[in-house]
Write a protein that holds these residues in place. Structure first.
Motif, PDB file in Angstrom:
ATOM      1  N   PHE A 153      50.503  29.565  38.911  1.00 52.57           N
ATOM      2  CA  PHE A 153      50.124  30.481  39.990  1.00 52.57           C
ATOM      3  C   PHE A 153      48.953  29.857  40.728  1.00 52.57           C
ATOM      4  O   PHE A 153      47.991  29.429  40.125  1.00 52.57           O
ATOM      5  N   ARG A 154      49.018  29.876  42.045  1.00 53.44           N
ATOM      6  CA  ARG A 154      47.915  29.316  42.809  1.00 53.44           C
ATOM      7  C   ARG A 154      47.199  30.463  43.509  1.00 53.44           C
ATOM      8  O   ARG A 154      47.735  31.061  44.428  1.00 53.44           O
ATOM      9  N   CYS A 155      45.981  30.775  43.076  1.00 54.47           N
ATOM     10  CA  CYS A 155      45.225  31.881  43.653  1.00 54.47           C
ATOM     11  C   CYS A 155      44.184  31.317  44.596  1.00 54.47           C
ATOM     12  O   CYS A 155      43.356  30.513  44.195  1.00 54.47           O
ATOM     13  N   ARG A 156      44.204  31.750  45.839  1.00 54.35           N
ATOM     14  CA  ARG A 156      43.315  31.151  46.827  1.00 54.35           C
ATOM     15  C   ARG A 156      41.961  31.814  46.903  1.00 54.35           C
ATOM     16  O   ARG A 156      41.009  31.233  47.385  1.00 54.35           O
ATOM     17  N   ASP A 157      41.859  33.069  46.536  1.00 58.81           N
ATOM     18  CA  ASP A 157      40.539  33.702  46.546  1.00 58.81           C
ATOM     19  C   ASP A 157      40.476  34.715  45.412  1.00 58.81           C
ATOM     20  O   ASP A 157      41.432  34.876  44.658  1.00 58.81           O
ATOM     21  N   TYR A 158      39.336  35.386  45.301  1.00 62.35           N
ATOM     22  CA  TYR A 158      39.159  36.207  44.114  1.00 62.35           C
ATOM     23  C   TYR A 158      40.064  37.431  44.132  1.00 62.35           C
ATOM     24  O   TYR A 158      40.413  37.965  43.074  1.00 62.35           O
ATOM     25  N   THR A 159      40.481  37.873  45.328  1.00 63.56           N
ATOM     26  CA  THR A 159      41.387  39.023  45.378  1.00 63.56           C
ATOM     27  C   THR A 159      42.719  38.683  44.735  1.00 63.56           C
ATOM     28  O   THR A 159      43.274  39.463  43.950  1.00 63.56           O
ATOM     29  N   GLU A 160      43.221  37.495  45.078  1.00 62.52           N
ATOM     30  CA  GLU A 160      44.491  37.098  44.472  1.00 62.52           C
ATOM     31  C   GLU A 160      44.333  36.927  42.974  1.00 62.52           C
ATOM     32  O   GLU A 160      45.238  37.244  42.200  1.00 62.52           O
ATOM     33  N   LEU A 175      42.218  38.563  41.007  1.00 61.66           N
ATOM     34  CA  LEU A 175      42.183  39.889  40.405  1.00 61.66           C
ATOM     35  C   LEU A 175      43.592  40.482  40.332  1.00 61.66           C
ATOM     36  O   LEU A 175      43.989  41.050  39.318  1.00 61.66           O
ATOM     37  N   ALA A 176      44.315  40.344  41.452  1.00 61.68           N
ATOM     38  CA  ALA A 176      45.661  40.902  41.480  1.00 61.68           C
ATOM     39  C   ALA A 176      46.525  40.268  40.394  1.00 61.68           C
ATOM     40  O   ALA A 176      47.264  40.954  39.678  1.00 61.68           O
ATOM     41  N   GLN A 177      46.414  38.938  40.264  1.00 55.30           N
ATOM     42  CA  GLN A 177      47.250  38.258  39.286  1.00 55.30           C
ATOM     43  C   GLN A 177      46.911  38.692  37.875  1.00 55.30           C
ATOM     44  O   GLN A 177      47.804  38.881  37.040  1.00 55.30           O
ATOM     45  N   TYR A 179      45.727  41.579  36.991  1.00 55.81           N
ATOM     46  CA  TYR A 179      46.271  42.930  36.791  1.00 55.81           C
ATOM     47  C   TYR A 179      47.755  42.871  36.454  1.00 55.81           C
ATOM     48  O   TYR A 179      48.264  43.693  35.703  1.00 55.81           O
ATOM     49  N   LEU A 180      48.445  41.893  37.045  1.00 52.61           N
ATOM     50  CA  LEU A 180      49.884  41.820  36.821  1.00 52.61           C
ATOM     51  C   LEU A 180      50.252  41.029  35.567  1.00 52.61           C
ATOM     52  O   LEU A 180      51.406  41.034  35.153  1.00 52.61           O
ATOM     53  N   LEU A 191      32.959  42.714  38.723  1.00 50.26           N
ATOM     54  CA  LEU A 191      34.327  42.194  38.752  1.00 50.26           C
ATOM     55  C   LEU A 191      34.552  41.201  37.621  1.00 50.26           C
ATOM     56  O   LEU A 191      35.603  41.219  36.964  1.00 50.26           O
TER      57      LEU A 191
END
Lengths: 400, 453
Positions: free
Chosen positions: B287-294, B296-298, B300-301, B337
Motif C-alpha cells: 500500500f502506498r500512503c501519500r499523507d497521514y490521512t491515507e 490513518l484510513a489504511q 482503520y481498514l 493521532l
C-alpha cells in the motif's frame, strides 16, 4: 486524497450537512477526530460511527497491489524504469541509470559540476527512446540563474554528433526544455505544486531543480529559533509533492544541494566554504569546547532532507582537473566511486586501471565528508572516499 | 478498563457525585471479607469457578440459576439474566449522545430499566419513534450480553489469562528471522510476533532493506524455521524497490534450497515447491500512503483486511515519521493521532498474532553546545513500541543497538547490507557448527555463498 470531500465518500446528504456545521468537510477532518468526538458530532451510536469510519477510510485508503503485480508492470516496460546517464560504469552500478519514480540528489562544492551534470541530463531526456533517452520535455527550475543555453547546445552537439547534425534538431531539443527562474522558497513551492498540469500538457519526462539549497539557505537561518522547524517543514512538504509527481508519472526528479560544515560536536554551521580555517565561527566553536574539533564538510540541509531523497550522488574534487563521483545513498547500488572530468561534451568518466577499488566503505550519507577545492589544508579533511592502494581491495571483497 | 473510564466520564458529565452502583459492571467492587479473591470469585468456592457459580456458598454477585457450578471456565450465564451486567448505567451505553441525554432527562438509570420498559413504552416516554427505540434496545441488549460473557470469564475481548499460559504461548511462538544471526540473537530469536518493533536510524543505514528482508523472511516455510506467513507493506516514503525485493527473495530461496540439499528431509522438498519467487512476491501486499490521512484510513481498514487474509503475520509501516513531520502546526493533534495509531496497531498485533514493524527517522536535537541525533516524533512516541532498535554508523560500519526490550538486554552488533540482503558481518565460524545447529538448524556456514560471488 486527504482533501476529498465527504460528499464523495458516499456519506448521506444529511450526514454531510450535519458535519459541515462543525466545519468537517473533508476526509482528513473526519479521520482526525477520536471516536467520542465523532459520536458527538454525528449523533450516532458507537457501532454506527465505526461503520462510518470504515466507509470514509475506504474512500481515501490507497489501493492494494502485490509486489508481483508491481514487478510484472515493470518488466512490461523495462526501459522506462530509468534514465541512462551514458556514463556506463555509473549506469551499471545503478541498475540502468537514474531511477524513475524517485528523488535523486546531486551534492557538491561549488564549481564541481552539478549544473553541468543537470544540463547533460536534460539533453539526454529529450533524446528519443531508441537512443536511450526518455523522449519527452524537461522542466528545469533554476534558482541560481546558472543555466546556460549555449552550454546546452555545446554539450548536445559534441556528445551526440551524429544525431544533432542539423540546426533544426538542436532547436527542437531546446524547445522542449522549459526553464523557470524562481528566486524564493515560496515561489519554488508554488511552482512545484503547479507542475502536475504542466507535466501532462507538455509531456514532461524529467524534472530538475537546481538548486534547492540556495533558496532555503537564503531564507532560513537555522541559528534563529524556530527556523529549523520551519525549514524542515518546507523541505518535507516539497519532498512529498515531488515524490508524488515522480511516482504518479514515473519520471525521475533531480535536485541539487550544496555543502556545509558540520562540527563533530556542534550543530551544522551553514557556510559556503572554501576552507574551514577561514571561517570564524568554526574557531569560535572550537574555543568553546576547549579542544580542536575537526569539522568536516558534508551535504547541506540536514538530516531530514537526507531521509527524503532516495538516491544521493556526491561530486567532489580529486586532483584537478579530475573529479570524483560517489554513490553515497542508493537503495539498489553499493557505495561506489568514479573519476570524471568535465569536457566539451559534458561529464566524461575516466577509466582507471585499478577498477577493483571502485567499491569503498561509505558511511552515513548525511555525514559523508566531501572534499572541497582548496587542497592546501589537506590534513584537515577526512578522505574516506579516496581509494588507498592495497588495503582497500582486500577489505572490500569481504564486505560483499 | 473501557467501562471504568466511561463511568468516570459519565459521572463527571452528569455533575452529580453519584457513587458507582453497587459493584455493577461485574468487577466486584464490593469489599468482601474474603481474602485473596480473584476477580469476583470467592476463594472459598469449592468449585473455583471463574465467574458465577450456584455452588459457591459465598457468591458475591447475583448468579444465574441455571449455572451448575462447573470447574471449567464458565461459558457465561444463561439468558435471561446476565445479572450484574444489567445494572449498568445508561450513560455508559454506546448509544447516540442525543438519545442518552433524553434517557437521562427522563430519569432512566440502569440498562435493566430500559429493557423492562420495552420499545413501545420507551418510545412513548422519550418521544422517539418505535423503530429507534427498538434499535436502542438491541444495542443495549448486545452490550449487556457482551459484558456478561466477559465477566463470566469467556474468551474474547478481555484476553485474561495466567502467566503460565502466556509462557507456553511465548515458547511456541515463532520468530521472523532476519538472516543476520547476530541481530536475531540480540532480539532473542528474531522479530517477535504480537509485538511492535520500531527501527530508528540515520538515512541510508538500511531500515528499508531490513523491512524488505523481513517481508521475504516471514514467508519462509515452517520446516525451515520460519512462520509461513504473508506480509503487508505500507510505504509512506516511496522507498520500496521491487527489483531489490526480487534479489532478496531469490537469495532466500537459494538459501533454502541449499539447506534442503544438505539435510534431505521429505517435507523440505514439498515446502520448496510453494516457496518460489512468484509466490513470495504475490504474498507481499503493498500500500502506498501519500499523507497521514491515507495512513490513518489504511490502519482503520487493516483489521478487515487481515481478517480476509488470515495468513498475514507481518505488517510493515515504512516511514511512520515522514507523513507526520510536515503540515502539522498542532503538535497535540499529532501526538493524539500517533497514540491512536499505536493503540490500533497493538490491538492488531495481538488479535491477529502478527508482528508490526515500524521505521522511524532520526532528527537533530540542538542542545546547549551539542547536537545529538534522536529518534523523531518526540518522547511520547517512544512508549508506543515494545522493542526499539537503533541503526547507526560508526565510521563505515553499520551498527544495530537494541535500545528498548522487555526481555533482552541492551547490546550492539554490526551488520552488512550485501547484494543478497541483510547479513552478518562475518560468516559464523565453522568450528561452532555443532552448537549452531542445535540452536539454529536452518543456519549454515556462509562459505558456500561467498564462493558463489
Amino acid at each position: 486524497m486527504a482533501a476529498k470531500k465527504l460528499r464523495r465518500a458516499q456519506l448521506s446528504q444529511e450526514m454531510c450537512e450535519r458535519l459541515s456545521r462543525y466545519q468537517i468537510t473533508t476526509c482528513q477532518d473526519f479521520l482526525c477526530l477520536s471516536l467520542l468526538e465523532l459520536m458527538k458530532v454525528t449523533g450516532q451510536s458507537y457501532y454506527e460511527v465505526q461503520k462510518l469510519l470504515c466507509k470514509v477510510s475506504r474512500a481515501c485508503a490507497p489501493k492494494m497491489q502485490t509486489a508481483y503485480e508491481m514487478k510484472l508492470r515493470k518488466s512490461v516496460n523495462p526501459s522506462s524504469a530509468f534514465l541512462s546517464t551514458t556514463l556506463h560504469s555509473l549506469d551499471r552500478v545503478l541498475n540502468g541509470g537514474v531511477p524513475c519514480g524517485s528523488l535523486t540528489e546531486i551534492t557538491s562544492p561549488p564549481g564541481c559540476g552539478k549544473t553541468q551534470f543537470c544540463i547533460m541530463l536534460s539533453v539526454l531526456a529529450t533524446l528519443p527512446v531508441s537512443m536511450g533517452g526518455l523522449g519527452g520535455a524537461v522542466i528545469y527550475i533554476d534558482t541560481e540563474s546558472a543555466f546556460s543555453a549555449e552550454r546546452l547546445i555545446e554539450i548536445a552537439a559534441s556528445r551526440f554528433l551524429t544525431y544533432f547534425d542539423s540546426d533544426e534538431k538542436l532547436l527542437c531539443m531546446t524547445r522542449s526544455i522549459h526553464v523557470y527562474r524562481e528566486l524564493t522558497c515560496c515561489c519554488v513551492l508554488k511552482r512545484i505544486m503547479s507542475l502536475e498540469e504542466e507535466i501532462i500538457s507538455k509531456k514532461v519526462k524529467l524534472i530538475i531543480i537546481d538548486s534547492v539549497a540556495s533558496v532555503v539557505r537564503k531564507e532560513f537561518d537555522t541559528k534563529l529559533q524556530g527556523n529549523l522547524a520551519e525549514r524542515s517543514n518546507f523541505l518535507t512538504r516539497g519532498a512529498s509533492v515531488l515524490k508524488y509527481l515522480a511516482e504518479e508519472f514515473s519520471i525521475p526528479v533531480i535536485l541539487t544541494n550544496q555543502i556545509t560544515t558540520s562540527l563533530s560536536s556542534g550543530p551544522a554551521i551553514q557556510a559556503d566554504l572554501v576552507s574551514p580555517a577561514d571561517d570564524l565561527s568554526l574557531s569560535e566553536g572550537s574555543s568553546v569546547s576547549g579542544k580542536r574539533d575537526s569539522g568536516c564538510v558534508t551535504a547541506a540541509l540536514g538530516n531530514t532532507w537526507s531521509h527524503s531523497v532516495n538516491t544521493r550522488l556526491i561530486l567532489q574534487y580529486h586532483d584537478l582537473p579530475t573529479r570524483q563521483l560517489l554513490v553515497a545513498k542508493s537503495p539498489v547500488a553499493p557505495f561506489s566511486t568514479f573519476f570524471y572530468t568535465i569536457e566539451k561534451s559534458g561529464l566524461v568518466l575516466q577509466d582507471r586501471k585499478d577498477q577493483t577499488s571502485l567499491v569503498w566503505e561509505g558511511t552515513n550519507p548525511a555525514l559523508q565528508p566531501i572534499r572541497v577545492r582548496n587542497t592546501a589544508l589537506k590534513d584537515t579533511f577526512h578522505d574516506a572516499a579516496l581509494p588507498s592502494t592495497t588495503g582497500e581491495t582486500s577489505r572490500n571483497t569481504s564486505n560483499l | 478498563m473501557r467501562r471504568a473510564a466511561r463511568r468516570v466520564r459519565a459521572r463527571a458529565g452528569r455533575g452529580r457525585g453519584q457513587a458507582v452502583r453497587g459493584g455493577a459492571g461485574g468487577r466486584g467492587r464490593q469489599r468482601s471479607p474474603l481474602a485473596g479473591r480473584v476477580r469476583g470469585v470467592s476463594e472459598a468456592c469449592p468449585e473455583r469457578v471463574r465467574g458465577v457459580s450456584e455452588a459457591c456458598p459465598r457468591r458475591v454477585r447475583s448468579v444465574s440459576a441455571a449455572c451448575p457450578g462447573r470447574s471449567a471456565p464458565c461459558p457465561g450465564p444463561v439468558r435471561p439474566g446476565g445479572g450484574a451486567a444489567m445494572q449498568r448505567e445508561v450513560g455508559t451505553l454506546p448509544l447516540a449522545p442525543a438519545l442518552r441525554a433524553r434517557l437521562a432527562a427522563a430519569g432512566f438509570q440502569t440498562a435493566q430499566e430500559l429493557l423492562d420498559t420495552g420499545p413501545c413504552g420507551l418510545s412513548k416516554e422519550i418521544g422517539i419513534s418505535r423503530e429507534e427505540a427498538l434499535e436502542a434496545l438491541q444495542v443495549v441488549r448486545q452490550e449487556c450480553q457482551g459484558d456478561a460473557a466477559r465477566t463470566a470469564g469467556g474468551s474474547g475481548a478481555t484476553r485474561k489469562c495466567t502467566a503460565l499460559e502466556l509462557l507456553e504461548e511465548e515458547q511456541t511462538q515463532g520468530f521472523i528471522i532476519t538472516f543476520c544471526s547476530a541481530l536475531d540473537n540480540i532480539l532473542g530469536g528474531g522479530v517477535q510476533l504480537t509485538k511492535i518493533t520500531e527501527i530508528c536510524g540515520a538515512p541510508g543505514v538500511g531500515k528499508t532493506q531490513l523491512c524488505m528482508q523481513l517481508a521475504v523472511d516471514v514467508q519462509i516455510p515452517e520446516c525451515f524455521g520460519g512462520v509461513a506467513g504473508e506480509a503487508v507493506f505500507i510505504d509512506t516514503e516511496g522507498s520500496f524497490m521491487v527489483d531489490r525485493v526480487v534479489e532478496i527473495a531469490a537469495a532466500c530461496v537459494q538459501h533454502c534450497h541449499l539447506i534442503a540439499e544438505a539435510q534431505q528431509e521429505e517435507d523440505h522438498g514439498k515446502a520448496l515447491e510453494t516457496f518460489s519467487l512468484e509466490n513470495i512476491l504475490s504474498h507481499i501486499y503493498y500500500f502506498r500512503c501519500r499523507d497521514y490521512t491515507e495512513l490513518l484510513a489504511q490502519v482503520y481498514l487493516l483489521p478487515e483486511f487481515l481478517a480476509e487474509h488470515s495468513k498475514v503475520r507481518l505488517v510493515v509501516i515504512d516511514g511512520i515519521a515522514f507523513p507526520f513531520r510536515h503540515d502539522f502546526e498542532d503538535l497535540s493533534l499529532r501526538t493524539r493521532l500517533l497514540n491512536g495509531l499505536a493503540q490500533q496497531l497493538i490491538i492488531l498485533a495481538n488479535d491477529h498474532k502478527a508482528a508490526v514493524v515500524l521505521t522511524n527517522q532520526m532528527t537533530t536535537r540542538i542542545g546547549q553546545s551539542q547536537a545529538t541525533l534522536v529518534p523523531a516524533l518526540g518522547e511520547s512516541w517512544g512508549h508506543a513500541a515494545t522493542v526499539r532498535l537503533i541503526f547507526h554508523w560508526d565510521n563505515s560500519q553499520r551498527l544495530a543497538t537494541l535500545y528498548k526490550s522487555p526481555s533482552q538486554k541492551e547490546s550492539t552488533i554490526a551488520y552488512h547490507i550485501t547484494s543478497h540482503g541483510f547479513r552478518d558481518v562475518q560468516p559464523p565460524a565453522v568450528t561452532h557448527s555443532t552448537e549452531g545447529t542445535q540452536l539454529n538448524p536452518r543456519k549454515r556456514p556462509r562459505t558456500e555463498e561467498e564462493k558463489q560471488q
